[in-house]
Design a protein around this motif. Sequence first.
Motif, PDB file in Angstrom:
ATOM      1  N   PHE A 173       0.820  -1.247  -0.133  1.00 32.87           N
ATOM      2  CA  PHE A 173       0.001  -0.071   0.048  1.00 32.87           C
ATOM      3  C   PHE A 173       0.936   1.465  -0.092  1.00 32.87           C
ATOM      4  O   PHE A 173       0.323   2.229  -0.245  1.00 32.87           O
ATOM      5  CB  PHE A 173      -0.950  -0.055   1.117  1.00 32.87           C
ATOM      6  N   GLU A 174       2.102   1.200   0.290  1.00 34.92           N
ATOM      7  CA  GLU A 174       3.186   2.288   0.411  1.00 34.92           C
ATOM      8  C   GLU A 174       3.822   2.395  -1.092  1.00 34.92           C
ATOM      9  O   GLU A 174       4.405   3.622  -1.391  1.00 34.92           O
ATOM     10  CB  GLU A 174       4.247   2.068   1.402  1.00 34.92           C
ATOM     11  N   LEU A 175       3.604   1.566  -1.969  1.00 32.90           N
ATOM     12  CA  LEU A 175       4.065   1.577  -3.359  1.00 32.90           C
ATOM     13  C   LEU A 175       3.545   2.858  -4.448  1.00 32.90           C
ATOM     14  O   LEU A 175       2.204   3.004  -4.122  1.00 32.90           O
ATOM     15  CB  LEU A 175       4.275   0.417  -4.140  1.00 32.90           C
ATOM     16  N   PRO A 176       4.106   3.504  -5.073  1.00 36.10           N
ATOM     17  CA  PRO A 176       3.504   4.553  -5.974  1.00 36.10           C
ATOM     18  C   PRO A 176       2.643   4.098  -6.890  1.00 36.10           C
ATOM     19  O   PRO A 176       2.729   2.810  -7.348  1.00 36.10           O
ATOM     20  CB  PRO A 176       4.676   5.235  -6.462  1.00 36.10           C
ATOM     21  N   LYS A 177       1.849   4.774  -7.509  1.00 40.98           N
ATOM     22  CA  LYS A 177       0.737   4.404  -8.374  1.00 40.98           C
ATOM     23  C   LYS A 177       1.362   3.743  -9.873  1.00 40.98           C
ATOM     24  O   LYS A 177       0.952   2.830 -10.413  1.00 40.98           O
ATOM     25  CB  LYS A 177      -0.146   5.272  -8.808  1.00 40.98           C
ATOM     26  N   VAL A 178       2.604   4.324 -10.168  1.00 39.44           N
ATOM     27  CA  VAL A 178       3.123   3.880 -11.330  1.00 39.44           C
ATOM     28  C   VAL A 178       3.805   2.635 -11.460  1.00 39.44           C
ATOM     29  O   VAL A 178       3.724   1.973 -12.458  1.00 39.44           O
ATOM     30  CB  VAL A 178       4.438   4.917 -11.785  1.00 39.44           C
ATOM     31  N   LEU A 179       3.934   1.963 -10.094  1.00 45.98           N
ATOM     32  CA  LEU A 179       4.431   0.511  -9.958  1.00 45.98           C
ATOM     33  C   LEU A 179       3.294  -0.165 -10.196  1.00 45.98           C
ATOM     34  O   LEU A 179       3.448  -1.497 -10.713  1.00 45.98           O
ATOM     35  CB  LEU A 179       5.162   0.221  -8.806  1.00 45.98           C
TER      36      LEU A 179
END
Length: 312
Positions: A173-179
């Motif tokens: 849930f902490e990963l950015p949207k692009v990933l």
Amino acid sequence: MGILLRWCQFIKERFNPLANTITIAAFFSANAAIAYMYYPSEFQRNNIAILTGFLLVWLIFFHMRLFDDIKDFEIDKLVNKERPLPRGLLNTTEYGFGILLCIITEIILACSLGWKILFSYILVLAFTLIMRLEFFIGDWLRPKMELYAVTHTLSASLTGLLIYSMSAGYAIFELPKVLFFLTLCNWFVFNVYEFGRKTFGVEEEREGVDSYSRRLKPVGAFLLLSSNMMLAFIIFFLSIKYISVTHILIKSQGINLLQILIGSITLTVAFFGIKYSFKPEKFFAQLYRNVVSLYLVLFYLTIPVITFIFFR
């Protein structure tokens, strides 16, 4: 045969250790390289942690193989009697114990990597368990072969997110949207593999066994596969180019070379797919399936090799 020997025989037949380890290593290293691009300073450089993460991912793929075999048990008793479960190499109790042991080991490995990784792993595990239950709509979903496939291969995207999580030390849930967008590439690459491995020559088709070539005709099966190849290509390069502008320090020559190599791999599959479409004989079908299998490995191996050569 002792139970360990029987399990070894099962693995040999249903989860070839060498081929699957190479494939999973390519998949793992590609997704780890992407995390390295985005998080060069946070990237996990601890060899033990990386090895633990790889083993965790290997076991996830293995338990999904176990889930598939137990799901298909009743059908295999009719049309694939030579497989390990139908012929009694392992009984269902031994099989269930093997699944339980596999998942317990995964949980221990995930715990050793920290609570954020454990949380990310639990999301992947939960999806595979729901997948094992065929999303509670198995009777409706099973006849829809294409939809059945793409709902299951979505697990590759979630596993890719888990690898990002392990590589950078963040929860999913902490990963950015692009990933999240980029990991869709995993979904489409695995769709390509799935659609390719169940595409056959006319004389290879078996009564009572469904295939994409039987359902869609050879041309339709190839068009389905090629559309997923194009989506994988487009999503990967849109995402990488965006990240290259905002985050990663990778030389433009590296991005260009990646594009050329993966484009060449894609066009090679397309060439053999077109050849098979116009001449759907056993020889060309087998050649096409082999090329599709290589596509998955080469697609993923290209990413870490080029990344680490051209990283500034």
